[in-house]
Enzyme design. Structure first.
Site, PDB file in Angstrom:
ATOM      1  N   SER A  10      58.256  40.165  77.670  1.00 41.25           N
ATOM      2  CA  SER A  10      59.567  40.819  77.641  1.00 41.25           C
ATOM      3  C   SER A  10      60.499  40.052  78.557  1.00 41.25           C
ATOM      4  CB  SER A  10      59.450  42.260  78.128  1.00 41.25           C
ATOM      5  OG  SER A  10      60.745  42.730  78.492  1.00 41.25           O
ATOM      6  N   HIS A  35      59.779  39.488  73.197  1.00 46.91           N
ATOM      7  CA  HIS A  35      60.264  40.879  73.198  1.00 46.91           C
ATOM      8  C   HIS A  35      61.620  40.940  73.902  1.00 46.91           C
ATOM      9  CE1 HIS A  35      59.519  45.253  72.973  1.00 46.91           C
ATOM     10  NE2 HIS A  35      60.088  45.322  74.169  1.00 46.91           N
ATOM     11  N   ASP A  37      64.663  43.441  75.019  1.00 50.27           N
ATOM     12  CA  ASP A  37      65.009  44.838  75.263  1.00 50.27           C
ATOM     13  C   ASP A  37      66.521  45.021  75.249  1.00 50.27           C
ATOM     14  OD1 ASP A  37      62.445  46.152  75.693  1.00 50.27           O
ATOM     15  OD2 ASP A  37      62.246  44.769  77.390  1.00 50.27           O
ATOM     16  N   MET A  39      69.519  47.591  75.653  1.00 56.50           N
ATOM     17  CA  MET A  39      69.817  48.919  76.232  1.00 56.50           C
ATOM     18  C   MET A  39      71.327  49.115  76.303  1.00 56.50           C
ATOM     19  SD  MET A  39      67.114  48.970  79.364  1.00 56.50           S
ATOM     20  CE  MET A  39      65.458  48.295  79.204  1.00 56.50           C
ATOM     21  N   HIS A  68      63.773  45.284  70.560  1.00 58.58           N
ATOM     22  CA  HIS A  68      63.505  46.710  70.844  1.00 58.58           C
ATOM     23  C   HIS A  68      64.848  47.362  71.168  1.00 58.58           C
ATOM     24  CE1 HIS A  68      61.431  49.669  73.910  1.00 58.58           C
ATOM     25  NE2 HIS A  68      61.971  50.297  72.884  1.00 58.58           N
ATOM     26  N   MET A  70      67.059  50.178  72.328  1.00 64.67           N
ATOM     27  CA  MET A  70      67.111  51.451  73.069  1.00 64.67           C
ATOM     28  C   MET A  70      68.583  51.858  73.116  1.00 64.67           C
ATOM     29  SD  MET A  70      64.350  50.304  75.930  1.00 64.67           S
ATOM     30  CE  MET A  70      64.527  48.591  75.440  1.00 64.67           C
ATOM     31  N   MET A 139      55.510  53.539  73.651  1.00 67.55           N
ATOM     32  CA  MET A 139      56.047  53.321  74.998  1.00 67.55           C
ATOM     33  C   MET A 139      55.080  53.931  76.014  1.00 67.55           C
ATOM     34  SD  MET A 139      58.773  51.578  74.704  1.00 67.55           S
ATOM     35  CE  MET A 139      59.092  51.565  76.478  1.00 67.55           C
ATOM     36  N   ASP A 177      54.133  48.979  75.126  1.00 70.84           N
ATOM     37  CA  ASP A 177      55.198  48.447  75.984  1.00 70.84           C
ATOM     38  C   ASP A 177      55.377  49.301  77.232  1.00 70.84           C
ATOM     39  OD1 ASP A 177      57.500  47.224  76.928  1.00 70.84           O
ATOM     40  OD2 ASP A 177      58.802  47.964  75.320  1.00 70.84           O
TER      41      ASP A 177
HETATM   42  C1  DX5 Z   1      61.188  49.176  79.220  1.00 73.05           C
HETATM   43  C2  DX5 Z   1      61.150  48.007  78.275  1.00 73.05           C
HETATM   44  C3  DX5 Z   1      59.971  47.146  78.449  1.00 73.05           C
HETATM   45  C4  DX5 Z   1      59.878  46.467  79.803  1.00 73.05           C
HETATM   46  C5  DX5 Z   1      58.451  46.192  80.105  1.00 73.05           C
HETATM   47  O1  DX5 Z   1      62.295  49.955  78.906  1.00 73.05           O
HETATM   48  O2  DX5 Z   1      61.161  48.467  76.930  1.00 73.05           O
HETATM   49  O3  DX5 Z   1      59.885  46.178  77.416  1.00 73.05           O
HETATM   50  O4  DX5 Z   1      60.590  45.281  79.880  1.00 73.05           O
HETATM   51  O5  DX5 Z   1      58.367  45.681  81.384  1.00 73.05           O
HETATM   52  P1  DX5 Z   1      57.035  45.745  82.224  1.00 73.05           P
HETATM   53  O6  DX5 Z   1      56.011  44.973  81.472  1.00 73.05           O
HETATM   54  O7  DX5 Z   1      57.421  45.112  83.518  1.00 73.05           O
HETATM   55  O8  DX5 Z   1      56.670  47.195  82.365  1.00 73.05           O
HETATM   56 ZN    ZN Z   2      60.660  47.006  75.311  1.00 70.37          ZN
END
Ligand code: DX5
Ligand code: ZN
Length: 233
Positions: A10, A35, A37, A39, A68, A70, A139, A177
């Site tokens: 990620s 990956h 993220d 947000m 991903h 969010m 998650m 994740d």
């Molecule tokens: C959290 C994200 C994850 C995050 C994981 O909201 O969706 O992808 O980056 O990070 P680690 O592996 O550090 O928990």
């Molecule tokens: Zn993620």
């Protein structure tokens, strides 16, 4: 246990000022997917990146982009993310009141469709959509931040989804994740995961390739891991 193990670093935990180098390092180090993220400050209490970053990253890596989302209004952004180069687009059940429509939209645009659940959301919400999806993401932290601690109840959810997918003979990937580390990867894989997302575990380590290899090796029975280590001593 599933017999494939894919590793998806990620980028949330990478050095954003040196993103291309960080990605090249995990690509050389054996990553299978990247990956990303996304947000929006509404669905989760943090803001990260949008389609322009995905478009730039597409030019510097051959790794499939695992996006991903969010965000609250995923439908409005799916076309843009797919045109930017997303190979997988994963949406939250909690944010998509018309999940079937959203999944169809992702596939019509030409990407693979993923669905995901927050830690407190029951797996039963995926029952009807499972035959339609290419990926299920469990998650194991509340989304919003990297570096959080793995929530153990995710293990039962992984096992339950594995069973549901197997019953359907579905080839969909089962991804996990949040808080995945070398020391809990074996449990996550034993529960039935195919894809481990790892942010801080990889990018906070000194040796990205070594960490990726160790995460992957967690999927092998202890005896063959030892045999492998002995071979490479
Ligand atoms: C959290 C994200 C994850 C995050 C994981 O909201 O969706 O992808 O980056 O990070 P680690 O592996 O550090 O928990
Ligand atoms: Zn993620």
């Amino acid at each position: 246990m599933s017999n494939r193990v894919l590793i998806a670093p990620s980028i949330l935990a990478a050095d954003f000022a040196r993103l291309a180098d960080e990605i090249a390092a995990v690509e050389r180090g054996g990553a299978d997917l990247l990956h990303i993220d996304v947000m929006d400050g509404h669905f989760v209490p943090n803001i990260t990146v949008g389609p322009p970053i995905v478009e730039s990253l597409k030019k510097v890596t051959k790794l499939p982009l695992d996006v991903h989302l969010m965000i609250t209004n995923a439908d409005a952004f799916i076309t843009e993310f797919v045109s930017a180069g997303a190979d997988y687009v994963t949406v939250h059940v909690e944010a998509c009141p018309h999940l079937h429509r959203t999944v169809q939209l992702i596939k019509e645009r030409g990407a693979k469709a993923g669905v995901t659940l927050n830690p407190a959301t029951p797996v039963s919400l995926l029952q009807e959509i499972l035959p339609e999806v290419d990926l299920v993401l469990i998650m194991s932290v509340n989304p919003g931040f990297g570096g959080q601690k793995f929530i153990p109840s995710a293990l039962q959810k992984i096992a339950a989804i594995r069973e549901m997918l197997d019953r359907l003979h579905s080839p969909a990937l089962l991804e996990v994740d949040g808080g995945v580390k070398v020391d809990n990867a074996a449990q996550v894989l034993a529960a039935g995961a195919d894809v481990l997302v790892a942010g801080s575990a990889i990018f906070s380590s000194r040796d990205y390739a070594g960490t990726i290899a160790a995460l992957r090796a967690a999927g092998q029975p202890a005896s063959s891991t030892m045999a492998h280590a002995a071979l490479h001593r």
